[in-house]
Design a protein around this motif. Structure first.
Motif, mmCIF file in Angstrom:
data_model
loop_
_atom_site.group_PDB
_atom_site.id
_atom_site.type_symbol
_atom_site.label_atom_id
_atom_site.label_comp_id
_atom_site.label_asym_id
_atom_site.label_seq_id
_atom_site.Cartn_x
_atom_site.Cartn_y
_atom_site.Cartn_z
ATOM 1 N N TYR A 146 45.508 51.477 47.056
ATOM 2 C CA TYR A 146 45.698 50.042 47.279
ATOM 3 C C TYR A 146 46.230 49.769 48.689
ATOM 4 O O TYR A 146 46.975 50.570 49.249
ATOM 5 C CB TYR A 146 46.661 49.450 46.247
ATOM 6 N N GLN A 168 41.169 36.213 41.643
ATOM 7 C CA GLN A 168 41.882 37.340 41.038
ATOM 8 C C GLN A 168 41.058 38.014 39.941
ATOM 9 O O GLN A 168 40.947 39.242 39.904
ATOM 10 C CB GLN A 168 43.219 36.859 40.465
ATOM 11 N N ASN A 169 40.479 37.239 39.054
ATOM 12 C CA ASN A 169 39.734 37.809 37.932
ATOM 13 C C ASN A 169 38.325 38.240 38.310
ATOM 14 O O ASN A 169 37.833 39.283 37.869
ATOM 15 C CB ASN A 169 39.673 36.800 36.775
ATOM 16 N N LYS A 170 37.663 37.454 39.146
ATOM 17 C CA LYS A 170 36.274 37.729 39.486
ATOM 18 C C LYS A 170 36.137 38.859 40.500
ATOM 19 O O LYS A 170 35.205 39.673 40.416
ATOM 20 C CB LYS A 170 35.617 36.465 40.034
ATOM 21 N N TYR A 171 37.068 38.913 41.451
ATOM 22 C CA TYR A 171 36.956 39.890 42.535
ATOM 23 C C TYR A 171 38.024 40.991 42.476
ATOM 24 O O TYR A 171 37.963 41.942 43.252
ATOM 25 C CB TYR A 171 37.052 39.185 43.890
ATOM 26 N N HIS A 172 39.022 40.846 41.605
ATOM 27 C CA HIS A 172 40.150 41.782 41.538
ATOM 28 C C HIS A 172 40.899 41.839 42.866
ATOM 29 O O HIS A 172 41.286 42.897 43.346
ATOM 30 C CB HIS A 172 39.666 43.179 41.139
ATOM 31 N N TYR A 174 44.096 39.909 45.016
ATOM 32 C CA TYR A 174 45.288 39.073 44.886
ATOM 33 C C TYR A 174 45.629 38.486 46.256
ATOM 34 O O TYR A 174 45.960 39.230 47.189
ATOM 35 C CB TYR A 174 46.465 39.892 44.357
ATOM 36 N N MET A 205 44.364 44.596 47.367
ATOM 37 C CA MET A 205 43.234 45.074 46.565
ATOM 38 C C MET A 205 43.078 46.575 46.729
ATOM 39 O O MET A 205 43.675 47.194 47.623
ATOM 40 C CB MET A 205 41.938 44.365 46.981
ATOM 41 N N HIS A 206 42.259 47.159 45.869
ATOM 42 C CA HIS A 206 41.945 48.585 45.966
ATOM 43 C C HIS A 206 40.899 48.792 47.059
ATOM 44 O O HIS A 206 40.100 47.886 47.352
ATOM 45 C CB HIS A 206 41.414 49.099 44.624
ATOM 46 N N THR A 209 37.396 48.017 46.157
ATOM 47 C CA THR A 209 37.138 46.575 46.119
ATOM 48 C C THR A 209 36.871 46.053 47.523
ATOM 49 O O THR A 209 35.983 45.222 47.731
ATOM 50 C CB THR A 209 38.350 45.827 45.510
#
Length: 217
Positions: A146, A168-172, A174, A205-206, A209
């Motif tokens: 991360y 946040q939910n669609k792309y992971h 923050y 994000m990771h 991602t």
């Protein structure tokens, strides 16, 4: 405020010492060379000229009294390993060593180091990420893949809020900060704030991602 011990005052040790002092920590600096300590005389009152590969010298210092011990002799393979081993045997609470040698890293971790940092490797990685894409302005690597990236917003996000885009939910991803072109920084922004095309986003994000996101930027 913490009580820190720095062993080895090369370039990295000097910078570390100055930044730790700036953060209001108590610092003791040790080097076997008097010359290495000279320019710190007005900053660090607790200085010692000693060869820390000597058990006697480290015993005299009382390493168990420090919150953290930094071993900044990365270019000296043998000394690095000896000092880390002695610190562990003498009861040091937390040992951080410095090297860019991956083989030495394993040896250091196996012989007492709690953490090993890689100044040159990490700087090179940061530079490669920063300068490989016109959409990434900076980044700070964390753990487990991360990082916090300073990026341009996706076209689909411009004129909308993070909540509307369901980032946040669609792309992971923050969004932890928005940097406006007027220099104003908005940390932990309201999820209903409108994202402008000139904004830079601080996004947690990771790395996988981020790779996927770059294809969309």
């Amino acid at each position: 405020m913490k009580n820190m011990l720095i062993i080895g005052l090369g370039d990295f040790g000097h910078y570390l010492c100055r930044y730790l002092l700036r953060m209001k920590n108590e610092v003791m600096a040790i080097d076997k060379s008097e010359e290495a300590l000279e320019d710190l005389q007005n900053l660090v009152s607790n200085r010692l000229i000693a060869d820390c590969t000597s058990r006697t010298a480290l015993t005299r210092v009382g390493v168990s009294n420090f919150d953290m011990c930094f071993v900044c002799v990365g270019s000296d393979f043998k000394s690095n390993l000896i000092i880390v081993t002695l610190l562990r045997e003498l009861g040091a609470k937390y040992i951080v060593s410095q090297t860019d040698d991956e083989m030495l890293e394993r040896l250091l971790l196996n012989n007492g180091a709690d953490e090993v940092i890689h100044p040159n490797r990490d700087s090179a990685r940061r530079a490669s990420v920063k300068y490989s894409s016109e959409h990434i302005f900076d980044y700070q690597r964390l753990r487990d893949g991360y990082s916090i990236y300073e990026i341009t917003p996706l076209r689909d996000w411009i004129g909308k809020s993070p909540r509307q885009c369901d980032i946040q939910n669609k792309y992971h991803v923050y969004i932890i900060g928005i940097l406006s072109d007027n220099g104003k920084a908005n940390y932990m922004p309201n999820p209903d704030i409108t994202i402008q095309s000139s904004d830079k986003l601080l996004a947690l994000m990771h790395e996988t991602t981020m790779e996927q996101l770059l294809k969309k930027l």
